[in-house]
Design a protein around this motif. Structure first.
Motif, PDB file in Angstrom:
ATOM      1  N   SER A  57      37.710  41.010  36.343  1.00  0.00           N
ATOM      2  CA  SER A  57      36.823  40.123  37.098  1.00  0.00           C
ATOM      3  C   SER A  57      36.758  38.784  36.383  1.00  0.00           C
ATOM      4  O   SER A  57      36.719  38.738  35.154  1.00  0.00           O
ATOM      5  N   HIS A  58      36.759  37.725  37.151  1.00  0.00           N
ATOM      6  CA  HIS A  58      36.498  36.413  36.558  1.00  0.00           C
ATOM      7  C   HIS A  58      35.816  35.530  37.590  1.00  0.00           C
ATOM      8  O   HIS A  58      35.932  35.734  38.789  1.00  0.00           O
ATOM      9  N   THR A  59      35.076  34.584  37.060  1.00  0.00           N
ATOM     10  CA  THR A  59      34.320  33.664  37.906  1.00  0.00           C
ATOM     11  C   THR A  59      34.877  32.267  37.711  1.00  0.00           C
ATOM     12  O   THR A  59      35.041  31.804  36.583  1.00  0.00           O
ATOM     13  N   GLU A  60      35.178  31.631  38.829  1.00  0.00           N
ATOM     14  CA  GLU A  60      35.690  30.264  38.776  1.00  0.00           C
ATOM     15  C   GLU A  60      34.917  29.451  39.807  1.00  0.00           C
ATOM     16  O   GLU A  60      34.880  29.813  40.985  1.00  0.00           O
ATOM     17  N   ASN A  61      34.284  28.397  39.358  1.00  0.00           N
ATOM     18  CA  ASN A  61      33.474  27.544  40.242  1.00  0.00           C
ATOM     19  C   ASN A  61      32.436  28.364  41.006  1.00  0.00           C
ATOM     20  O   ASN A  61      32.277  28.220  42.212  1.00  0.00           O
ATOM     21  N   GLN A  62      31.779  29.265  40.319  1.00  0.00           N
ATOM     22  CA  GLN A  62      30.728  30.137  40.863  1.00  0.00           C
ATOM     23  C   GLN A  62      31.240  31.073  41.955  1.00  0.00           C
ATOM     24  O   GLN A  62      30.477  31.583  42.757  1.00  0.00           O
ATOM     25  N   LYS A  63      32.550  31.309  41.985  1.00  0.00           N
ATOM     26  CA  LYS A  63      33.139  32.234  42.946  1.00  0.00           C
ATOM     27  C   LYS A  63      33.745  33.402  42.169  1.00  0.00           C
ATOM     28  O   LYS A  63      34.638  33.215  41.344  1.00  0.00           O
ATOM     29  N   ALA A  64      33.240  34.610  42.433  1.00  0.00           N
ATOM     30  CA  ALA A  64      33.712  35.799  41.725  1.00  0.00           C
ATOM     31  C   ALA A  64      34.990  36.318  42.382  1.00  0.00           C
ATOM     32  O   ALA A  64      35.123  36.334  43.600  1.00  0.00           O
ATOM     33  N   SER A 102      40.452  33.491  29.308  1.00  0.00           N
ATOM     34  CA  SER A 102      39.374  33.979  28.445  1.00  0.00           C
ATOM     35  C   SER A 102      38.089  34.237  29.217  1.00  0.00           C
ATOM     36  O   SER A 102      37.163  34.836  28.691  1.00  0.00           O
ATOM     37  N   LEU A 103      38.009  33.792  30.471  1.00  0.00           N
ATOM     38  CA  LEU A 103      36.808  34.002  31.270  1.00  0.00           C
ATOM     39  C   LEU A 103      36.786  35.376  31.931  1.00  0.00           C
ATOM     40  O   LEU A 103      35.783  35.781  32.499  1.00  0.00           O
ATOM     41  N   GLY A 104      37.893  36.095  31.866  1.00  0.00           N
ATOM     42  CA  GLY A 104      37.986  37.392  32.525  1.00  0.00           C
ATOM     43  C   GLY A 104      37.247  38.479  31.766  1.00  0.00           C
ATOM     44  O   GLY A 104      37.159  38.472  30.548  1.00  0.00           O
ATOM     45  N   SER A 105      36.703  39.432  32.518  1.00  0.00           N
ATOM     46  CA  SER A 105      36.100  40.616  31.923  1.00  0.00           C
ATOM     47  C   SER A 105      36.761  41.834  32.566  1.00  0.00           C
ATOM     48  O   SER A 105      37.306  41.755  33.671  1.00  0.00           O
ATOM     49  N   TYR A 106      36.702  42.954  31.867  1.00  0.00           N
ATOM     50  CA  TYR A 106      37.401  44.152  32.313  1.00  0.00           C
ATOM     51  C   TYR A 106      36.435  45.330  32.363  1.00  0.00           C
ATOM     52  O   TYR A 106      35.521  45.434  31.554  1.00  0.00           O
TER      53      TYR A 106
END
Length: 131
Positions: A57-64, A102-106
């Motif tokens: 999962s990652h969030t970019e510009n407040q979009k998951a 680096s913004l990704g989580s697993y």
């Protein structure tokens, strides 16, 4: 007894899954070990399969955004007895590498699928070290 059966079909009092991992931090290519703990509900239920996805999962510009990186499925016809606790070994090899930021989580997303009844879900967050 009939009321319990219908409650389980709706997900109330049905069997539950919990993935217990040996640790929560891993490196790419490492083997993840643990155990699925399946706890019986109010009535006996027949298990069809256990599915487990490694989800990024990652969030970019407040979009998951979520992406399934890899999956395993265990097919079975095991009966889960009422209030019983079953342990099923879990072994999963993380991919050698993946393109991520680096913004990704697993996390591991585990599901029980029954012959009759609602799926049971579990989420377990892990940290994967960037190399």
């Amino acid at each position: 007894m009939i009321l319990r059966k219908y409650m389980a079909l709706l997900g109330i009092g049905s069997a539950k899954i919990d993935l217990i991992l040996e640790k929560d931090t891993y490196a790419w290519g490492e083997q993840v070990k643990g155990v699925f703990v399946v706890k019986g509900g109010l009535i006996e239920q027949q298990l069809k399969r256990i599915e487990c996805d490694l989800v990024m999962s990652h969030t970019e510009n407040q979009k998951a955004d979520e992406q399934v990186v890899d999956s395993i499925t265990i097919y079975t016809t095991k009966n889960i007895e009422s209030n019983a606790e079953n342990h099923i070994p879990f072994i999963f090899r993380l991919p050698q590498s993946i393109h991520s930021d680096s913004l990704g989580s697993y996390r591991f997303k585990s599901r029980l699928a029954f012959k009759e009844g609602v799926e049971s879900l579990d989420h377990d967050v892990i940290k994967i070290l960037q190399t």
